[in-house]
Motif scaffolding. Structure first.
Motif, mmCIF file in Angstrom:
data_model
loop_
_atom_site.group_PDB
_atom_site.id
_atom_site.type_symbol
_atom_site.label_atom_id
_atom_site.label_comp_id
_atom_site.label_asym_id
_atom_site.label_seq_id
_atom_site.Cartn_x
_atom_site.Cartn_y
_atom_site.Cartn_z
ATOM 1 N N ASP A 39 0.807 -1.224 0.000
ATOM 2 C CA ASP A 39 0.000 0.000 0.000
ATOM 3 C C ASP A 39 0.838 1.271 0.000
ATOM 4 O O ASP A 39 0.295 2.376 -0.122
ATOM 5 C CB ASP A 39 -0.990 0.003 1.175
ATOM 6 N N ALA A 40 2.156 1.155 0.127
ATOM 7 C CA ALA A 40 3.024 2.326 0.030
ATOM 8 C C ALA A 40 3.411 2.606 -1.416
ATOM 9 O O ALA A 40 3.352 3.743 -1.886
ATOM 10 C CB ALA A 40 4.269 2.142 0.890
ATOM 11 N N THR A 41 3.794 1.555 -2.140
ATOM 12 C CA THR A 41 4.211 1.712 -3.530
ATOM 13 C C THR A 41 3.087 1.444 -4.518
ATOM 14 O O THR A 41 3.215 1.764 -5.696
ATOM 15 C CB THR A 41 5.374 0.766 -3.835
ATOM 16 N N ILE A 42 1.973 0.826 -4.064
ATOM 17 C CA ILE A 42 0.850 0.413 -4.926
ATOM 18 C C ILE A 42 1.382 -0.479 -6.053
ATOM 19 O O ILE A 42 1.092 -0.262 -7.236
ATOM 20 C CB ILE A 42 0.075 1.627 -5.480
ATOM 21 N N GLN A 43 2.188 -1.454 -5.677
ATOM 22 C CA GLN A 43 2.749 -2.399 -6.631
ATOM 23 C C GLN A 43 2.365 -3.820 -6.229
ATOM 24 O O GLN A 43 2.338 -4.158 -5.039
ATOM 25 C CB GLN A 43 4.278 -2.277 -6.686
ATOM 26 N N PHE A 44 2.069 -4.668 -7.236
ATOM 27 C CA PHE A 44 1.696 -6.054 -6.997
ATOM 28 C C PHE A 44 2.932 -6.956 -7.051
ATOM 29 O O PHE A 44 3.924 -6.660 -7.728
ATOM 30 C CB PHE A 44 0.689 -6.527 -8.053
ATOM 31 N N SER A 45 2.814 -8.071 -6.348
ATOM 32 C CA SER A 45 3.855 -9.096 -6.401
ATOM 33 C C SER A 45 3.233 -10.426 -6.003
ATOM 34 O O SER A 45 2.125 -10.476 -5.455
ATOM 35 C CB SER A 45 5.022 -8.756 -5.462
ATOM 36 N N LEU A 46 3.935 -11.502 -6.303
ATOM 37 C CA LEU A 46 3.527 -12.833 -5.887
ATOM 38 C C LEU A 46 4.424 -13.276 -4.749
ATOM 39 O O LEU A 46 5.651 -13.249 -4.859
ATOM 40 C CB LEU A 46 3.622 -13.821 -7.060
ATOM 41 N N VAL A 47 3.810 -13.658 -3.639
ATOM 42 C CA VAL A 47 4.541 -14.043 -2.436
ATOM 43 C C VAL A 47 4.293 -15.521 -2.178
ATOM 44 O O VAL A 47 3.134 -15.972 -2.183
ATOM 45 C CB VAL A 47 4.098 -13.207 -1.217
ATOM 46 N N THR A 48 5.354 -16.258 -1.962
ATOM 47 C CA THR A 48 5.241 -17.694 -1.704
ATOM 48 C C THR A 48 5.299 -17.960 -0.210
ATOM 49 O O THR A 48 6.251 -17.570 0.460
ATOM 50 C CB THR A 48 6.371 -18.472 -2.409
ATOM 51 N N PHE A 49 4.258 -18.592 0.315
ATOM 52 C CA PHE A 49 4.217 -19.026 1.701
ATOM 53 C C PHE A 49 4.536 -20.518 1.750
ATOM 54 O O PHE A 49 4.176 -21.263 0.829
ATOM 55 C CB PHE A 49 2.837 -18.782 2.310
ATOM 56 N N PRO A 50 5.161 -21.001 2.810
ATOM 57 C CA PRO A 50 5.375 -22.452 2.936
ATOM 58 C C PRO A 50 4.040 -23.189 2.948
ATOM 59 O O PRO A 50 3.048 -22.716 3.507
ATOM 60 C CB PRO A 50 6.106 -22.592 4.279
ATOM 61 N N CYS A 51 4.003 -24.364 2.325
ATOM 62 C CA CYS A 51 2.755 -25.128 2.283
ATOM 63 C C CYS A 51 2.339 -25.575 3.674
ATOM 64 O O CYS A 51 1.159 -25.840 3.917
ATOM 65 C CB CYS A 51 2.898 -26.321 1.334
ATOM 66 N N THR A 52 3.279 -25.672 4.597
ATOM 67 C CA THR A 52 2.917 -26.013 5.973
ATOM 68 C C THR A 52 2.119 -24.898 6.635
ATOM 69 O O THR A 52 1.441 -25.120 7.636
ATOM 70 C CB THR A 52 4.183 -26.282 6.804
ATOM 71 N N VAL A 53 2.210 -23.693 6.074
ATOM 72 C CA VAL A 53 1.520 -22.544 6.656
ATOM 73 C C VAL A 53 0.151 -22.351 6.023
ATOM 74 O O VAL A 53 -0.851 -22.175 6.726
ATOM 75 C CB VAL A 53 2.375 -21.266 6.498
ATOM 76 N N VAL A 54 0.068 -22.390 4.701
ATOM 77 C CA VAL A 54 -1.194 -22.110 4.010
ATOM 78 C C VAL A 54 -1.773 -23.340 3.326
ATOM 79 O O VAL A 54 -2.841 -23.254 2.714
ATOM 80 C CB VAL A 54 -1.006 -20.991 2.978
ATOM 81 N N GLY A 55 -1.115 -24.471 3.401
ATOM 82 C CA GLY A 55 -1.602 -25.668 2.741
ATOM 83 C C GLY A 55 -1.024 -25.793 1.344
ATOM 84 O O GLY A 55 -0.412 -24.872 0.796
#
Length: 449
Positions: free
Chosen positions: A298-314
């Motif tokens: 919300d500071a730069t108003i830029q999108f990105s793809l963030v990878t979470f560990p599967c143990t965290v989000v499935g």
């Protein structure tokens, strides 16, 4: 010669006398200690400031400011008192606006401020009536002491095209930013360039410039971010996110934020995307069967793809529900209900970026014995209804039976008012520093007598 030798001696004596007088003279900064009984008014300013910095809520601090002129001067000073206070007090959230199943918006005071707030001052009965054929105002977001609403129509006639019937294909023609305490509204027309696209979310942000006096975001100083989905012309089930920003003020208006990298962030078909929360000044969307999460800074108003560990989000194949939340310490957290109905809170460490289990609550066990609890509950993973930085609202899939979990104490509460509402919860902060003076009648009326 004797006279000449004596002059330096007298000069040294004079210097010694002056030095002794200086040593005996009390410092101007030191306050004399009274000989009689002492009270709170004898506490030095620097110690009294430390006491005021630990006042729990802005409402209590306003009451303290009305004690006397000295306390008011310390509280409303222009030095670093306010930044320090914001970092030390537990929370400036006066309560949350909850949404029920009928799209009604109910203000529920925070337990810390509940004894002092008169909820009549948080009523939304001043919102303008919607045009004929439109659905009611829906709450999209909150920021400080402002709320962002939108309304949508079932059928649109625009640019010679008609969209109707499909509830997933609704657009947002108008928005409304309101200040409940001062009962003020500002309407915002939906930007015409966004009409052909689906909307993934509307968000309220601080203004481009600091508010006057260093205060919080106000009606003349805010931004609205509309996140839209643009389909790929070559692939029907792929697309890219777009961010359109509205800035308040005479020089404001809508603008499209271009990608800093010059390329699109590829995401799947919009029906598989769902907003999952915010933390560390970023917004997050979960994407089914994808190995990454869409993030918007919300500071730069830029999108990105963030990878979470599967143990965290499935794993990408799972349709497990999780939420991203923040906290007073600024750390990012993920709340997830596991297949065995363990509600688990993961925290990302600042030092290493590693995700660790911070909290774990076994839902079937902690709810055992509560009124209305059925043996058939929790045969399937429970659903997360709403989240705040302090509470998680959960219900079994088998039946809507909402209860909340305190993330600090891990205690389960089914009796609190917040558990009556099956919709999202939006925090609301009292403006700080307040726009109204402490002796203003409206400030005094904000609290019960």
């Amino acid at each position: 010669m004797a006279k000449t030798k004596g002059a330096p001696r007298r000069s040294r004596c004079n210097r010694n006398r002056r030095r002794n007088k200086t040593a005996r003279r009390p410092s101007r900064e030191a306050e004399p200690t009274p000989s009689g009984p002492t009270g709170v008014h004898h506490i030095p300013d620097h110690l009294l400031e430390l006491v005021l910095l630990r006042v729990a809520t802005p409402l209590a601090l306003l009451r303290a400011a009305s004690t006397c002129k000295r306390w008011r001067r310390l509280i409303f000073t222009d030095d670093a008192t306010f930044p320090d206070h914001r970092s030390l007090r537990p929370s400036s959230v006066a309560g949350h606006y909850h949404v029920d199943g009928n799209n009604h918006h109910i203000f529920v005071p925070d337990p810390v401020a509940a004894d002092g707030l008169d909820r009549r001052h948080f009523s939304l009965d001043f919102l303008p009536a919607v045009p004929h054929g439109s659905l009611p105002w829906e709450l999209a977001d909150s920021r400080g002491g402002l709320l962002l609403f939108y309304r949508r129509d079932v059928v649109y006639y625009r640019m010679g095209r008609v969209w109707e019937g499909d509830p997933e294909y609704l657009h947002f023609p108008d928005m409304l930013v309101c200040d409940p305490l001062n009962r003020r509204c500002q309407g915002i027309l939906y930007w015409e360039e966004m009409w052909p696209y689906q909307c993934l979310g509307l968000f309220l942000l601080d203004g481009d410039e600091p508010a006057a006096g260093g205060g919080s975001t106000g009606m003349s100083n805010f931004r609205v971010v509309a996140v839209t989905y643009e389909s790929d012309v070559f692939e029907d089930d792929r697309g890219a996110p777009r961010a359109c920003v509205f800035s308040s003020g005479g020089d404001g208006g809508w603008r499209l934020v271009e990608s800093a990298s010059g390329g699109d962030v590829p995401i799947p078909e919009y029906r598989s995307i769902s907003f999952t929360g915010r933390a560390r000044s970023s917004f997050f969307w979960r994407m089914e069967r994808e190995g990454a999460v869409l993030a918007l800074d919300d500071a730069t108003i830029q999108f990105s793809l963030v990878t979470f560990p599967c143990t965290v989000v499935g794993t990408p194949e799972e349709s497990s529900a999780f939420r991203v939340i923040g906290g007073d310490d600024g750390a990012a957290r993920v709340v997830r209900v596991m297949a065995n109905n363990d509600l688990t809170v993961f925290q990302q460490l600042h030092s290493s970026g590693e995700w660790v289990v911070e909290k774990l609550v076994r839902l079937p066990e902690v709810t055992s014995g509560l009124p209305g609890r059925e043996e058939t509950f929790f045969e399937r993973p429970a659903k997360i209804v709403a989240t705040t930085t302090r509470h998680i609202l959960v219900t079994p899939q088998e039946e809507t039976w909402i209860f909340s979990i305190d993330l600090e104490t891990l205690e389960v509460d089914q009796a609190h008012e917040r558990n009556r509402y099956a919709g999202a919860a939006f925090p609301f902060e009292l403006p700080w520093p307040p726009a109204l003076r402490a002796d203003d009648r409206r400030v005094r009326n904000l609290t019960r007598n």
